[in-house]
Design an enzyme around this catalytic site. Structure first.
Site, PDB file in Angstrom:
ATOM      1  CG  HIS A 198      -2.202  -0.852   0.789  1.00 14.27           C
ATOM      2  ND1 HIS A 198      -2.299  -2.170   1.121  1.00 14.27           N
ATOM      3  CD2 HIS A 198      -3.311  -0.562   0.063  1.00 14.27           C
ATOM      4  CE1 HIS A 198      -3.435  -2.655   0.636  1.00 14.27           C
ATOM      5  NE2 HIS A 198      -4.074  -1.702  -0.009  1.00 14.27           N
ATOM      6  CD  GLU A 439     -10.664  -6.633  -2.415  1.00 15.74           C
ATOM      7  OE1 GLU A 439      -9.617  -6.107  -2.801  1.00 15.74           O
ATOM      8  OE2 GLU A 439     -11.381  -6.132  -1.547  1.00 15.74           O
ATOM      9  CG  ASP A 463      -6.214  -7.739  -1.935  1.00 14.30           C
ATOM     10  OD1 ASP A 463      -5.147  -8.143  -1.445  1.00 14.30           O
ATOM     11  OD2 ASP A 463      -6.784  -6.706  -1.555  1.00 14.30           O
ATOM     12  CB  CYS A 510     -10.618  -0.033  -8.268  1.00 14.91           C
ATOM     13  SG  CYS A 510     -10.936  -1.300  -7.048  1.00 14.91           S
TER      14      CYS A 510
HETATM   15  C1  PEP Z   1      -7.188  -4.280  -4.864  1.00 14.21           C
HETATM   16  O1  PEP Z   1      -7.043  -5.219  -4.104  1.00 14.21           O
HETATM   17  O2  PEP Z   1      -6.989  -4.338  -6.093  1.00 14.21           O
HETATM   18  C2  PEP Z   1      -7.609  -2.955  -4.343  1.00 14.21           C
HETATM   19  C3  PEP Z   1      -7.913  -1.975  -5.135  1.00 14.21           C
HETATM   20  O3  PEP Z   1      -7.606  -2.800  -3.006  1.00 14.21           O
HETATM   21  P1  PEP Z   1      -6.277  -2.610  -2.126  1.00 14.21           P
HETATM   22  O4  PEP Z   1      -5.114  -2.462  -3.046  1.00 14.21           O
HETATM   23  O5  PEP Z   1      -6.505  -1.415  -1.284  1.00 14.21           O
HETATM   24  O6  PEP Z   1      -6.230  -3.871  -1.343  1.00 14.21           O
HETATM   25 MG    MG Z   2      -7.818  -5.106  -2.114  1.00 12.88          MG
END
Ligand code: PEP
Ligand code: MG
Length: 586
Positions: A198, A439, A463, A510
């Site tokens: 992250h 995910e 994920d 996303c």
């Molecule tokens: C993902 O898992 O693609 C997502 C957008 O969520 P994060 O990266 O915050 O886990």
């Molecule tokens: Mg995620």
């Protein structure tokens, strides 16, 4: 005396995870367990120094008690007893007296005095023969770490800067990034880390260069020295020569010129040459990113990761949250904001979760599981979101659902909040779109069952890739196996798109995969309706879509879905992209 090598340029090489080049002074972020510097204090500072200790003690106590309560409600009383021991250590009079006395008599900062004393106890316990006592050193270490974290948290001087800086750290957790004065941070150089952590995602969101896996860097740089960080090539250059600086300035000027050109045509829609519209949004985490999101031409905030504002103040009241969400909605209005409910866990630990380490945090208490287990906490967020909906279009989506039951349970809590607010006469939007993040492979496989419950699906590929391939997104050792173009991943995406089409449910991505323009031909061919990407990528992704032809992309997908090699699939898509928009890939 400086040696000749002290004045020579030194190049550190790592893995680039966020593009761009910055030049600034280094600020080394210390780990909470690193020895804090010993500082002298003035006599008139004694009381405020001791007050900092009291506050840190108080916060640590609250943290442990909250943890104890959570464990008790789960019926695990034996584990809850461990926290009794922790409270006893925390409040040990002899320790506290010693620290207070030393601060008063030796006029030293409380961080170093507390750390030094606890360290002595930890080392003493570690050396004893009795295995039970030896293990207690872990309790001492845990308490020390907590208190130090709160002492550091109180002592914000470490995280605000008088001049632009490049942050150097061993490891950078999301909770660290939220505490930084981001307006002054021009880059991140980290010894560990991965593309999908992250912290790397945040760097891309903020448009800040970042390089990870700079092994040994902390040994070689000190706060205050000037460096160049190259997020394109993955380099950190210490003591850059005038030639190096001149070269980078030239590259920077060229990149800026290209960005300006792309920005100039970024406000319109992204429609393929044969007329298919793909909505392009931006992912956001902080209010201060919204201006650049609007400027980028994003058609919406396709993912607002609410964890980050939460981590800035985990105790924020419903009113404070509503005010914050309202500010986001108003800034983006009339463009919609898709708020994702809290996705704590994994590498985004709040103090409560961090206090209870799990063997596999990514397979543990994360996302919607946390929210559904803590209804009051979940309701505080949902009520705040509903209140914000009065000020502009919003969507709400639930993270980490593994099947339809969690979606219906979350919707029931949302309906309960709506009914309460209605009874209180609070203004809310009539209809708010609700979505599920896809995910987890089980959610993808049951997308047809989830579809009747939602207005949209958002594929969290960061994920989805880690869970479908069983490859930890943070683990360097298996980074080569983390492949977005694995046929298993592509088939899951196809499955979700098909389920969405049948039920008239929009499907977007996303995850970071959506912003990789080498893969745009595949994603367009797979039939995605929306891509939500890092802000800096919005103009490029829009322009790439405009250069593509939907029918041709579908043919590409038919071809690659017959292949078995992820690298070959990636190459075919990249070649297709290169033929379609070489200027964007240069
Ligand atoms: C993902 O898992 O693609 C997502 C957008 O969520 P994060 O990266 O915050 O886990
Ligand atoms: Mg995620």
């Amino acid at each position: 005396m400086p040696t000749p090598s002290d004045s020579l340029e030194r190049i550190w090489s790592g893995l680039p995870v966020s593009p761009g080049v910055s030049e600034a002074v280094v600020h080394v972020l210390q780990d909470s367990f690193d020895e804090p510097p010993e500082e002298s204090i003035e006599e008139h500072e004694i009381e405020s120094e001791l007050a900092r200790l009291d506050t840190a003690m108080q916060k640590t106590k609250q943290e442990i008690q909250a943890l104890q309560k959570t464990i008790e409600t789960r019926g695990d009383s034996s584990e809850a007893e461990i926290f009794e021991t922790h409270l006893m250590i925390l409040e040990d009079v002899s320790i506290l007296d010693h620290v207070r006395r030393t601060v008063r008599t030796k006029l030293r900062n409380v961080d170093s005095v507390y750390h030094k004393l606890m360290r002595k106890h930890i080392e003493a316990l570690r050396g004893v023969d009795d295995p039970y006592l030896r293990e207690r050193y872990i309790d001492l270490k845990d308490i020390t770490q907590r208190v130090m974290r709160h002492l550091r948290g109180e002592h914000r001087a470490d995280l605000t800067f008088d001049e632009p800086v490049i942050i150097v750290a061993h490891d950078l957790a999301p909770s660290d990034t939220v505490q930084l004065d981001r307006s002054m941070v021009l880059g991140f150089a980290v010894e560990t880390g991965s593309v999908n952590s992250h912290a790397a995602i945040i760097a891309r969101s903020l448009g800040t260069p970042a390089v990870v896996r700079l092994h040994g860097l902390l040994e070689g740089v000190v706060s205050g020295e000037r460096v160049v960080l190259d997020g394109d090539e993955g380099l950190l250059i210490q003591r850059p020569s005038p030639e190096t600086l001149a070269r980078y300035r030239q590259v920077e000027a060229q990149a800026e010129a290209q960005d300006d050109m792309l920005l100039a045509c970024s406000q319109g829609p992204a429609t393929t040459a044969d007329g298919r519209n793909v909505r392009v949004g931006a992912n956001g985490e902080f209010i201060d990113e919204l201006d650049s999101i609007v400027e980028s031409g994003a058609e919406e905030v396709g993912l607002f990761r609410t964890e980050f504002v939460y981590l800035e103040d985990p105790n924020a009241s419903e009113d404070a949250l509503a005010e914050l969400y309202e500010a986001v909605v108003k800034r983006m209005n009339p463009k919609p904001v898709i708020f994702r409910t809290l996705d704590l866990g994994g590498d985004k630990l709040d103090p409560l979760l961090a206090a209870e380490p799990e063997p596999n945090p990514f397979l543990g208490w994360r996302g919607i599981r946390v929210s559904l287990n803590r209804p009051e906490f979940f309701k505080r967020q949902l009520r705040a979101l509903l209140r914000a909906s009065c000020h502009g279009p919003i969507g709400i989506m639930f993270p980490m659902v593994c099947g339809v039951e969690e979606v219906t349970a979350a919707k029931a809590v949302l309906a309960e909040c709506r009914a309460e607010l209605q009874a209180e006469g609070v203004c809310m939007a009539e209809h708010i779109e609700v979505g599920a993040m896809i995910e987890i492979p089980s959610a993808a496989a049951t997308a047809d069952l989830i579809a009747p419950e939602v207005d949209f699906f958002s594929l969290g590929t960061n994920d989805l890739i880690q869970y479908s391939l069983a490859v930890d997104r943070l683990n360097d050792r298996v980074a080569d196996l983390y492949q977005a173009t694995h046929p298993g991943v592509l088939r899951l995406i196809r499955m979700v798109v098909d389920a969405g089409r049948k039920a008239n449910v929009r499907v977007g991505i996303c995850g970071e995969m959506g912003g990789d323009i080498e893969l745009t031909p595949l994603l367009v061919g797979l039939g995605l309706d929306e891509l939500s990407v890092a802000t800096g990528q919005v103009p490029r992704v829009k322009q790439a879509i405009r250069k593509l032809n939907q029918t041709e992309c579908e043919k590409l997908v038919d071809e690659v879905l017959r292949l078995c090699c992820p690298k070959q699939i990636h190459q075919l898509s990249a070649d297709f992209a290169m033929r379609s928009y070489p200027e964007l890939l240069a």
